[in-house]
Design an enzyme around this catalytic site. Structure first.
Site, mmCIF file in Angstrom:
data_model
loop_
_atom_site.group_PDB
_atom_site.id
_atom_site.type_symbol
_atom_site.label_atom_id
_atom_site.label_comp_id
_atom_site.label_asym_id
_atom_site.label_seq_id
_atom_site.Cartn_x
_atom_site.Cartn_y
_atom_site.Cartn_z
ATOM 1 N N ALA A 63 43.452 35.944 29.612
ATOM 2 C CA ALA A 63 43.683 37.384 29.675
ATOM 3 C C ALA A 63 43.189 37.879 31.021
ATOM 4 O O ALA A 63 42.404 37.204 31.688
ATOM 5 C CB ALA A 63 42.906 38.061 28.547
ATOM 6 N N GLY A 102 43.247 32.818 27.095
ATOM 7 C CA GLY A 102 44.583 33.273 26.701
ATOM 8 C C GLY A 102 45.689 32.368 27.230
ATOM 9 O O GLY A 102 46.795 32.360 26.685
ATOM 10 N N GLU A 105 45.845 29.697 24.751
ATOM 11 C CA GLU A 105 46.370 30.337 23.534
ATOM 12 C C GLU A 105 47.887 30.558 23.640
ATOM 13 O O GLU A 105 48.610 30.430 22.661
ATOM 14 C CB GLU A 105 45.628 31.660 23.288
ATOM 15 C CG GLU A 105 44.172 31.422 22.861
ATOM 16 C CD GLU A 105 43.346 32.695 22.794
ATOM 17 O OE1 GLU A 105 43.283 33.411 23.819
ATOM 18 O OE2 GLU A 105 42.774 32.985 21.734
ATOM 19 N N GLU A 125 36.044 31.739 26.755
ATOM 20 C CA GLU A 125 35.718 33.146 26.484
ATOM 21 C C GLU A 125 34.242 33.368 26.207
ATOM 22 O O GLU A 125 33.685 34.418 26.530
ATOM 23 C CB GLU A 125 36.533 33.655 25.286
ATOM 24 C CG GLU A 125 38.011 33.914 25.562
ATOM 25 C CD GLU A 125 38.891 32.685 25.394
ATOM 26 O OE1 GLU A 125 38.355 31.543 25.382
ATOM 27 O OE2 GLU A 125 40.118 32.860 25.275
HETATM 28 N N1 3HC Z 1 41.468 37.565 34.970
HETATM 29 C C1 3HC Z 1 41.407 38.268 36.138
HETATM 30 N N2 3HC Z 1 41.080 37.728 37.319
HETATM 31 C C2 3HC Z 1 40.796 36.423 37.332
HETATM 32 C C3 3HC Z 1 40.842 35.628 36.167
HETATM 33 C C4 3HC Z 1 41.208 36.246 34.947
HETATM 34 N N3 3HC Z 1 41.315 35.552 33.793
HETATM 35 N N4 3HC Z 1 40.492 34.357 36.487
HETATM 36 C C5 3HC Z 1 40.237 34.375 37.814
HETATM 37 N N5 3HC Z 1 40.417 35.603 38.331
HETATM 38 C C6 3HC Z 1 40.307 36.032 39.732
HETATM 39 C C7 3HC Z 1 38.902 35.854 40.264
HETATM 40 O O1 3HC Z 1 38.119 37.010 40.008
HETATM 41 C C8 3HC Z 1 39.165 35.659 41.754
HETATM 42 O O2 3HC Z 1 39.396 36.934 42.312
HETATM 43 P P1 3HC Z 1 38.975 37.211 43.845
HETATM 44 O O3 3HC Z 1 39.760 36.257 44.667
HETATM 45 O O4 3HC Z 1 39.326 38.629 44.037
HETATM 46 O O5 3HC Z 1 37.503 36.939 43.922
HETATM 47 C C9 3HC Z 1 40.494 34.906 41.786
HETATM 48 O O6 3HC Z 1 41.104 35.135 40.504
HETATM 49 C C10 3HC Z 1 40.342 33.413 41.986
HETATM 50 O O7 3HC Z 1 39.398 32.933 41.033
HETATM 51 P P2 3HC Z 1 38.357 31.781 41.406
HETATM 52 O O8 3HC Z 1 37.717 32.079 42.704
HETATM 53 O O9 3HC Z 1 37.497 31.600 40.222
HETATM 54 O O10 3HC Z 1 39.357 30.572 41.608
HETATM 55 P P3 3HC Z 1 39.114 29.020 41.310
HETATM 56 O O11 3HC Z 1 40.328 28.324 41.776
HETATM 57 O O12 3HC Z 1 37.798 28.584 41.809
HETATM 58 O O13 3HC Z 1 39.023 28.884 39.702
HETATM 59 C C11 3HC Z 1 39.748 29.299 37.449
HETATM 60 C C12 3HC Z 1 40.159 29.158 38.932
HETATM 61 C C13 3HC Z 1 39.226 27.953 36.924
HETATM 62 C C14 3HC Z 1 40.966 29.709 36.697
HETATM 63 C C15 3HC Z 1 38.621 30.357 37.345
HETATM 64 O O14 3HC Z 1 39.030 31.528 38.033
HETATM 65 C C16 3HC Z 1 38.282 30.763 35.943
HETATM 66 O O15 3HC Z 1 37.553 30.074 35.283
HETATM 67 N N6 3HC Z 1 38.813 31.913 35.486
HETATM 68 C C17 3HC Z 1 38.465 32.502 34.224
HETATM 69 C C18 3HC Z 1 39.053 31.773 33.051
HETATM 70 C C19 3HC Z 1 38.677 32.475 31.764
HETATM 71 O O16 3HC Z 1 37.528 32.759 31.519
HETATM 72 N N7 3HC Z 1 39.666 32.757 30.928
HETATM 73 C C20 3HC Z 1 39.451 33.474 29.708
HETATM 74 C C21 3HC Z 1 39.695 34.927 29.912
HETATM 75 S S1 3HC Z 1 39.330 35.905 28.479
HETATM 76 C C22 3HC Z 1 40.639 35.633 27.455
HETATM 77 O O17 3HC Z 1 41.525 34.906 27.772
HETATM 78 C C23 3HC Z 1 40.609 36.382 26.172
HETATM 79 C C24 3HC Z 1 41.673 35.956 25.236
HETATM 80 O O18 3HC Z 1 41.176 34.986 24.353
HETATM 81 C C25 3HC Z 1 42.190 37.096 24.468
#
Ligand code: 3HC
Length: 717
Positions: A63, A102, A105, A125
């Protein structure tokens, strides 16, 4: 087409490519685009199957985290997922990179999942104070079984495609072009199969778990051990209990939605998302342009084979960079290498790495006695003990021995990096890299920016830090840098509380119940009470009042864990602290000698005084521009000092308490101790405007820095 999906058709297969750089989160435009493209593919009779993939390095990273806590309009993730799951044509997830939260998912709603070798999956998450709220808690247990699904969700770990194939999360691994292979897969199943499987219908594994109480009790034990104080893990476990016990999948989904909202509304969610974005912000330096060229780091050198040097060498080897350790003493070197080998063996024994991996990784670490052996490295990190004269001598020699464009870094915890730079012919290439012990485990890397450190050096170190799997944070070259300067106030308050009547175990348990991983007196016992005592004796200076109890304990040979007695007593072979009632007479005497009348002290006062000491000093660090932003200090405290992530770090904690409340408490403490509690102007001004630390503009001027000692040991704690 509106929305962030590129739509095309190849060989009767519609290809939906998520295009929301850099990592394709499920933002509003993606949700819109998914719905529209699914409708388009569904209504096109020439299309027999659908492939869903991501553009760039990510499939879908989950998400859109920036949307949490905002008012969202337009279609929800669930609306988009319904279109996928109810498709009459087979939908194949072509996982080209990260399929997280997500993102996984989404893939679990598709009928089939194909992944490239670079693909990886996970439900992280929990690291954001959330649970997988788009069906992950109900679908993953059906695919891999509830016990495995719980481990995945409670750890939040990333699982590489090869492992995901073994677990049955993906159906096929692509060796070539992932989209081409997924298209072939889609054509094949469209031709062969009349119906296509849905994860929601797979009930066998959840039914088999019904009545098996061990699954839930083991998950609870895991959460208690690894996620102390966190709210979301309990809710994840409850969701899986529902998946196991409810007959109707949709009822489980309703429960998941209910618990997801509870997590969303919990303050831990805001705190943990603050750290997610805080870590990413910390890796950027305001006045160093993004496009600054970075040096390639292909080989590293380390000076010193002690605990720090060995741990840092492991960090390089772990990511495949050859590293050469130089020590002047052959015996030390042998001991250091044996310690590294033991660390790796421990990891093999725990199943964290295979014997082959160990051989390969340990094989990247070489060693010797001469600086000539590191003449070709791209970076040298000096990791000897904290003595400026010794470090100056080493830097001068290194400057002669290693190639001209190599970076010279010092793993100092508090010495003057400019002094080191000035003794070389390459001050632009000199930087501080303060690792935390054990360096192969702790994530924090304080990057100390000297007056002359070049943009290229800084950009290289920040990117190297990330590659080494650290959380790099920049500090100006100022006494104590960020972390230890803040810690000084924290330990000062802990020691004052001891003089005023609290006992070590009371202070420690109050702060550990607050969430700190270790109270200050346990920490002092671990580090060794004699370090500061000896340094003070050597310098011939009078000890400050706050060190008097420490000194009195050392005078009685109570040095801490190392000899089984300090603030606590220790049984041989165990690190568990036991209160030491025999010390109480010493505390009383020292209090009396220094004019303190001992009194009952509440746990709340302990927490307020120690934590607000961090906050007040943090605010001054921010005013001076030593740290770039308040979130940087939160990242420092969470990754280096055991501050609970679910409170978002000390500055975020203050934000969430309200800076007016914090300001009033500091005023109250200042009545008794005005010298210590000199309030930061920033707290005063933000409390008047009901502002938060993040609202303060970064100072444009860097203030001149002074006050470094020649040895940073005494100043540390
Ligand atoms: N939403 C919004 N922005 C995101 C994002 C997300 N899910 N994931 C990464 N970004 C953004 C970062 O803030 C960063 O922004 P910036 O360049 O402005 O600083 C940019 O994308 C690049 O991210 P990274 O520097 O972390 O890039 P990497 O290549 O090192 O890592 C990644 C990539 C492994 C995908 C890492 O970004 C990550 O772990 N992201 C989060 C994954 C996550 O936690 N997903 C779950 C979200 S909650 C959810 O899905 C709820 C659902 O169950 C309903």
């Amino acid at each position: 087409m509106k929305g962030k999906i590129n739509y095309s058709v190849t060989d009767g297969i519609a290809i939906l490519e998520v295009d929301n750089p850099p990592v394709n989160p499920l933002s509003d435009g993606v949700r819109h685009g998914l719905i529209e493209s699914m409708e388009k593919a569904e209504s096109d009779d020439s299309v027999v199957g659908i492939v869903l993939t991501g553009k760039g390095r990510s499939f879908i990273a989950g998400a859109d985290i920036s949307e949490f806590g905002q008012q969202i309009e337009g279609p929800s993730i669930h609306d988009a997922f319904e279109k996928i799951e109810k498709s009459t044509k087979p939908v194949i997830a072509a996982i080209n990179g990260s399929a997280l939260g997500g993102g996984l998912e989404t893939a679990l709603c598709c009928h089939y999942r194909v992944s490239s070798k670079q693909g990886f999956i996970g439900l992280p998450e929990v690291n954001l104070g959330l649970l997988p709220g788009a069906g992950g808690t109900q679908r993953l247990p059906r695919l891999v079984g509830p016990a495995e699904a719980l481990k995945i969700m409670l750890s939040g770990r990333h699982i590489p495609a090869v492992k995901a194939l073994d677990m049955g999360v993906i159906d096929s691994l692509s060796e070539g072009d992932i989209v081409e292979d997924a298209v072939a897969f889609a054509k094949d199943v469209a031709e062969k199969n009349e119906t296509h499987p849905l994860v929601r219908d797979l009930n066998e594994k959840v039914l088999a778990a019904r009545g098996d109480e061990s699954i839930i009790s083991e998950a609870r034990a895991l959460a208690a051990k690894t996620r102390k104080g966190q709210f979301a893990p309990g809710k994840i476990i409850q969701c899986v209990e529902e998946a196991i016990n409810l007959d109707d999948f949709d009822e489980g989904m309703k429960k998941e939605a209910e618990y997801f909202i509870e997590c969303l509304l919990n303050p831990q969610r805001e705190a943990m998302i603050h750290i997610f974005f805080g870590e990413r912000a910390a890796s950027k330096i305001n006045d160093v342009p993004k496009e600054t060229p970075k040096m390639d780091i292909n080989k590293a050198g380390i000076i010193g084979s002690g605990t720090m040097g060995g741990g840092i060498a492991m960090c390089f080897a772990n990511i495949g960079i050859p590293v050469h350790i130089v020590d002047q003493d052959e015996e030390n070197l042998k001991k250091g290498l044996a310690a590294i080998e033991r660390n790796y063996k421990f990891m093999v024994d725990r199943g964290r790495m295979s014997a082959e991996q160990m051989e390969k990784t340990f094989g990247l670490i070489s060693s010797g006695l001469s600086y000539e052996e590191i003449s070709d490295v791209d970076i040298v990190i000096e990791a000897v003990y904290e003595n400026l004269d010794l470090k100056l001598e080493i830097f001068k020699k290194l400057d002669e021995a290693v190639k001209d464009d190599a970076i010279l870094a010092s793993n100092t915890s508090g010495l003057d990096v400019d002094a080191l730079a000035d003794c070389t012919k390459r001050p632009g290439k000199v930087v501080g890299t303060h690792f935390f012990s054990p360096a192969n485990v702790m994530r924090l890397l304080e990057v100390v920016r000297g007056e002359k450190t070049s943009d290229e050096t800084l950009a290289t170190i920040m990117s190297l830090g990330k590659a080494l799997k650290k959380a790099p944070v920049v500090s100006l070259n100022a006494p104590g840098f960020i972390g230890n300067r803040m810690l000084f106030g924290y330990t000062t308050q802990a020691n004052k509380l001891l003089l005023e009547g609290a006992l070590p175990h009371q202070v420690d348990s109050a702060l550990e119940n607050f969430g700190m991983s270790m109270g200050p007196f346990r920490m002092l016992d671990l580090v060794g009470l004699d370090l500061g005592w000896r340094a003070r004796k050597l310098s011939g200076t009078e000890s400050p009042i706050t060190a008097k109890i420490n000194d009195a304990l050392c005078d009685l040979d109570r040095y801490g864990q190392k000899n089984g007695k300090g603030f606590y007593n220790y049984v041989e072979g165990s690190r568990a602290p036991h209160p030491a009632p025999e010390n109480e007479a010493i505390y009383e005497q020292v209090s009396k000698d220094n004019g303190f009348e001992r009194r009952e002290i509440s746990d709340q006062e302990i927490i307020d005084r120690c934590i607000l000491a961090l906050v007040n000093e943090g605010a001054k660090i921010l005013e001076e521009g030593v740290a770039q932003r308040s979130g940087d200090m939160d990242v420092v405290y969470i990754n280096g000092y055991g501050f609970p992530i679910w409170r978002g770090g000390p500055m975020q904690y203050a934000n969430m308490e309200g800076l007016d409340v914090i300001s009033a408490k500091i005023d109250e403490f200042a009545n008794n101790d005005p010298e210590f509690w000199r309030k930061a102007d920033l707290i005063e001004s933000l409390s008047e405007t009901k502002g938060r630390f993040g609202d303060a503009p970064a100072p444009e001027d860097r203030k001149p820095v002074s006050g470094f000692n020649k040895s940073s040991v005494a100043g540390n704690l």
